[in-house]
Design a protein around this motif. Structure first.
Motif, PDB file in Angstrom:
ATOM      1  N   ALA A 447     -67.390  45.816  -6.009  1.00 32.56           N
ATOM      2  CA  ALA A 447     -66.010  46.223  -6.249  1.00 32.56           C
ATOM      3  C   ALA A 447     -65.935  47.474  -7.097  1.00 32.56           C
ATOM      4  N   GLU A 448     -66.907  47.650  -7.994  1.00 30.46           N
ATOM      5  CA  GLU A 448     -66.901  48.804  -8.879  1.00 30.46           C
ATOM      6  C   GLU A 448     -67.535  50.038  -8.258  1.00 30.46           C
ATOM      7  N   PHE A 450     -66.999  51.087  -4.997  1.00 28.96           N
ATOM      8  CA  PHE A 450     -66.114  51.733  -4.032  1.00 28.96           C
ATOM      9  C   PHE A 450     -64.861  52.276  -4.715  1.00 28.96           C
ATOM     10  N   THR A 452     -60.930  53.194  -5.420  1.00 30.47           N
ATOM     11  CA  THR A 452     -59.753  52.334  -5.361  1.00 30.47           C
ATOM     12  C   THR A 452     -59.063  52.381  -3.998  1.00 30.47           C
ATOM     13  N   ARG A 455     -61.158  50.267  -1.574  1.00 27.73           N
ATOM     14  CA  ARG A 455     -61.920  49.132  -2.115  1.00 27.73           C
ATOM     15  C   ARG A 455     -61.721  47.864  -1.286  1.00 27.73           C
ATOM     16  N   GLN A 557     -62.419  43.099 -11.199  1.00 25.98           N
ATOM     17  CA  GLN A 557     -62.241  44.264 -12.047  1.00 25.98           C
ATOM     18  C   GLN A 557     -62.170  43.904 -13.523  1.00 25.98           C
ATOM     19  N   ALA A 576     -57.544  48.838  -9.070  1.00 27.57           N
ATOM     20  CA  ALA A 576     -58.043  47.819  -8.138  1.00 27.57           C
ATOM     21  C   ALA A 576     -57.334  46.503  -8.368  1.00 27.57           C
TER      22      ALA A 576
END
Length: 588
Positions: A447-448, A450, A452, A455, A557, A576
């Motif tokens: 998740a971190e 890609f 925003t 994502r 996040q 996100a």
């Protein structure tokens, strides 16, 4: 976000949230029953060909001297064949002669060792020898159902709400769970189990989303991990059912019946306030917020509720004007494409190894029930490890270290003598514990990585890669019929390679997350030393980049614990958080 501000006024994790949270965690136990039941429903006991003179109730053991005269040696395994027998008349004169017949005939009926597994789908429908692929296909199609359910029920929960889809999934799970238990043949059984697999997404993941959307940002890490621990508890309890219930049909029904209890949740579980807000129903969301405030004996300032209404209007306008990103955008940029391929591979390997090890406990030797319980129990320290280290050691360190450790443990089983079964079990369980930790980490880390704007789409593709790994895992386990350590070696090799390749991904802990496609392309091209304020680190010149129970986008996040943004400013994590909550189910 205004909604997160509201949660702070509600006490973050107050009395009302704790009560609803525990209720929503309990269905994870039931979903674990269904996901792991295949280990016992599809258990393949030892077996041999039923000889022409034997009756249907023949016992499994045969004296060694008779085995020599009844079965040829399998050249692949070096053991007596279980799929062929010698073409002899098996008279008293033949047994007394001591000379094996030269011809070989294929088996059509088998005798099973029922000392460990009294009944299973394998023994009822003879899914052995050239039909052994059927038992792998049953588990594989179950995972196909999980994948389709995450897409279908995710879409439906976004469109019609979390609560109605949660209960629709529960009803379907009970109906098709019972249908699987009374299925007259393999096709009906597999189809029913595939639908049950789909409903595990609708039940567990929708409940998970509702729970996470009610918890304050500072509590989401612990709430998410504890919810996964409920799944691990269900994992272990499945063995308890199998210990007392030996008929596979009764076992399937017994594992399904607890789902009926959750139907009473309709009276207690509310609709997600965050979903109500995202679908233009702020009045209902505010009514729910006021109910929570009364239960928690707190007061929400009127200006906070007004801010919530204003943000809802602004967000709807923004969603109307903003173009939807495409997965193809990831592959148009070389650095982003390279990172995406590495992340997809990590998800594939983590899912393949996790489910492969979970479903392979019967093939490790020793007591299969004990192996199964240990396999579930090691998940508790694995998740606890993440609670302690995830925000201290960094994501890449944990992901890489856990995958390499898991790979090393599994590869080491190759040099363990077959007589030391206990050591093979220990190494396999250490590997399972490590891969559980890495699987939990890869959610956060991906998740971190890609930006925003893309994502959600990228995490959806990552989740699909994981489902492919789960679909293929039963077929890798089938290789254990030919050489017992082979599945462990394949899982170990892939985990080790995945861990090493993860070093090519940039660290994300204490870094400002990418927001645009350009940010995502540039992220990782320069090495960054964490610690400085502002962007979270000092850029150092240099080339090269540093370095898959599931999570909602909000929780993923919050795990970062980013530095507070200035007033009116939004960093990548909160961005996100804002975009992912309503569409989280589409990713899983």
């Amino acid at each position: 976000m205004a909604y997160d501000d509201i949660l702070q006024y509600l006490g973050g994790f107050g009395r009302y949230q704790r009560r609803i949270y525990v209720l929503l965690c309990l269905p994870a136990i039931s979903c674990a029953f269904h996901k792991l039941a295949g280990v016992f429903l599809l258990a393949a006991p030892d077996y041999r060909c039923r000889l022409p003179y034997e009756l249907e109730n023949a016992s499994y053991p045969l004296p060694t001297e008779r085995l020599t005269l009844a079965y040829p040696i399998d050249t692949l395994t070096g053991k007596f064949s279980t799929c062929n027998y010698l073409d002899a008349n098996f008279t008293d004169d033949y047994w007394a002669g001591g000379t094996p017949a030269a011809g070989v005939r294929a088996c059509h009926q088998w005798v099973y060792d029922r000392s460990k597994f009294e009944s299973s789908t394998v023994t009822e429908w003879d899914m052995v020898c050239d039909r052994s692929w059927l038992r792998a296909s049953a588990d594989s199609l179950f995972m196909v159902g999980v994948m389709l359910g995450s897409i279908g029920f995710g879409y439906l929960s976004d469109k019609y709400g979390r609560k109605p889809i949660f209960f629709a999934s529960l009803v379907l799970q009970v109906i098709f769970g019972v249908l699987a238990g009374i299925a007259p043949e393999f096709f009906t059984y597999t189809l029913a189990r595939m639908v049950v697999g789909a409903t595990t997404s609708g039940v567990f993941l929708v409940a998970y989303v509702i729970a996470m959307e009610m918890v304050g940002p500072s509590d989401r890490l612990y709430a998410g991990v504890v919810c996964m621990m409920f799944f691990s508890v269900g994992y272990m309890l499945t063995a308890g059912f199998a210990y007392f219930i030996h008929d596979w049909r009764m076992l399937q029904i017994a594992l399904t019946v607890p789902g009926i209890l959750f139907l009473c949740y309709w009276l207690f579980i509310p609709e997600s306030a965050r979903w109500l807000l995202s679908n233009g129903r702020p009045a209902e969301a505010i009514t729910l917020i006021e109910k929570v405030a009364r239960c928690n004996k707190v007061t929400v300032p009127p200006e906070a509720l007004e801010k919530l209404r204003e943000e809802d209007k602004a967000q709807q306008q923004e969603d109307t004007n903003e173009p939807k990103p495409s997965l193809l955008d990831i592959f148009k940029h070389p650095n982003l494409r390279r990172k995406a391929m590495l992340i997809f591979f990590d998800w594939f390997v983590n899912s393949l190894t996790y489910y492969g090890l979970s479903w392979n406990t019967n093939n490790l030797g020793g007591n299969p029930l004990l192996n199964f319980v240990i396999s579930g129990a090691v998940e508790i320290p694995a998740y606890s490890f993440l609670l302690v280290t995830l925000n201290r050691w960094g994501r890449r360190t944990i992901l890489c270290g856990c995958m390499i450790f898991a790979g090393t443990m599994l590869l080491t089983t190759m040099i363990v003598p077959a007589s030391q079964q206990w050591l093979i079990v220990v190494l396999a369980m250490l590997g399972k514990m490590a891969i559980t930790s890495s699987y939990g980490t890869v959610y956060v880390f991906s998740a971190e990585q890609f930006p925003t704007v893309i994502r959600n789409v990228a995490l959806g593709a990552s989740s699909t890669s994981a489902r492919v790994g789960g679909i293929l895992a039963p077929y890798f386990n089938l290789l254990g019929d030919y050489w017992q350590p082979l599945p462990l070696l394949i899982f170990g090799a892939l985990a080790f390679v995945g861990g090493v390749l993860s070093l090519l991904l940039p660290e994300t802990h204490n870094q400002k997350l990418p927001e645009t496609i350009a940010d995502g392309e540039n992220f990782g091209k320069q090495k960054t030393v964490p610690g400085e304020a502002g962007v979270g680190g000092v850029t150092v010149s240099g080339g090269g980049a540093d370095r898959d129970v599931e999570r909602t986008a909000e929780e993923l996040q919050v795990l970062r614990k980013p530095e507070p943004a200035a007033e009116g400013e939004e960093d990548g994590a909160s961005g996100a958080l804002k975009e992912g909550g309503e569409n989280a189910m589409q990713k899983y």
